[in-house]
Design a protein around this motif. Structure first.
Motif, short mmCIF file in Angstrom:
data_model
loop_
_atom_site.label_atom_id
_atom_site.label_comp_id
_atom_site.label_asym_id
_atom_site.label_seq_id
_atom_site.Cartn_x
_atom_site.Cartn_y
_atom_site.Cartn_z
N THR A 290 63.76 97.51 23.90
CA THR A 290 63.03 96.31 23.55
C THR A 290 64.02 95.16 23.39
O THR A 290 65.16 95.38 22.93
N MET B 166 65.57 95.68 15.99
CA MET B 166 64.82 96.80 15.43
C MET B 166 65.52 97.40 14.23
O MET B 166 66.74 97.45 14.16
N HIS C 83 60.16 100.14 12.50
CA HIS C 83 59.59 99.08 13.34
C HIS C 83 58.79 99.67 14.50
O HIS C 83 59.13 100.71 15.06
N ASP C 84 57.72 98.99 14.86
CA ASP C 84 56.86 99.37 15.99
C ASP C 84 56.73 98.13 16.86
O ASP C 84 56.04 97.18 16.49
#
Length: 296
Positions: free
Chosen positions: A21, A25, A29-30
């Protein structure tokens, strides 16, 4: 019939499942991102980087006789690797690795290399049965060794006459497995590739610089070491003294495989006849290009 390779890569060949990502993060975390499944493992990463440098590596590893193993072997062969020395198992599944990378680097990873660990020294049979070497005629080329091998097996390799003439290039699989390399540090043909944190774990001491870490490893008995420190100054120490170099500064897009890429690029540089600081700087440049390119 197997083709004689330029170098042997002994260790983990598995599937990497990596989530990336562009966001920062932390635990819990999502976030949105991309998930990829690619050939990986330390031995495989080194082999892929060597192929990019024009070399033909051979894999000595274990693969399960499952769909994942068959697909992985085919992918390695299609990339230009020699797979005729792979050990196949009907009872062990093909290994895998899972990692999450954020804008802040590697967040977490789990390596499932249990099949490689359980296979033990059966993967070394081509070095004893005449295909690559024997007790009377040990293999004398370059061997890239992966720290995913068990400490017991690494200890055996350190004393095994089958490796007495080999140019051993050794990489830890992860900081958590760096301690496994202690038994093989003093092999007369060994070159160790670690980062500053891994050097500290091997020496049981914290180092503020790669130079200090490299010097400590040599004092501990290592013949030759290369210590990296992310974007900071790295160091090489050995019989000819200590040298240091600073990597090119780039925007980091991926980190998984960076250390393996540096090791392979340095091996390839020395194979082409480069040495010392010239070989190190060539490897740092290739590694900088690798980490600055977004992964597939």
């Amino acid at each position: 019939m197997s083709v004689q390779p330029d170098i042997l890569c002994i260790g983990s060949v598995l599937w990497d499942v990596i989530g990336r990502t562009p966001r920062h993060m932390s635990v819990g975390h999502d976030v949105p991102g991309r998930i990829t499944r690619l050939p990986g493992g330390v031995a495989m990463n080194i082999a892929m980087a060597l192929v990019r440098e024009g070399m033909r590596p051979a894999l000595l590893t274990v693969l399960g006789r499952d769909g994942e193993g068959v697909e992985l072997e085919r992918a390695a062969r299609d990339m230009g690797m020699e797979t005729g020395f792979v050990t196949w198992s009907d009872s062990l599944p093909t290994d895998q690795y899972m990692a999450i990378e954020g804008e802040n680097g590697l967040v977490a990873a789990i390596a499932d290399a249990h099949s490689l660990e359980n296979a033990g020294d059966i993967i070394l049979e081509p070095l004893a049965d005449g295909r690559l070497g024997s007790i009377d005629a040990p293999y004398s080329g370059v061997v890239a060794l992966d720290g995913n091998l068990t400490e017991v097996l690494l200890s055996r390799i350190a004393e095994n006459p089958l490796f007495s003439e080999a140019d051993l290039r050794i990489a830890p699989a992860s900081p958590g497995k760096a301690g496994r390399l202690v038994p093989i540090l003093r092999h007369p043909g060994a070159t160790l590739y670690v980062n500053r944190i891994e050097a500290g774990l091997i020496c049981d001491k914290k180092f503020s610089t790669a130079v200090a870490a490299a010097e400590a490893l040599v004092e501990m008995g290592a013949r030759r070491v290369l210590v990296t420190d992310g974007g900071g100054m790295m160091a090489e120490a050995g019989p000819d003294g200590v040298l240091s170099a600073t990597p090119p500064q780039v925007v980091v897009a991926r980190v998984t495989g960076a250390g393996d890429t540096f090791m392979a690029a340095h091996i390839a540089a020395e194979t082409r006849g480069l040495s010392g600081l010239v070989a190190v700087e060539a490897a740092l440049g290739i590694t900088a290009a690798y980490i600055s390119e977004p992964g597939p």
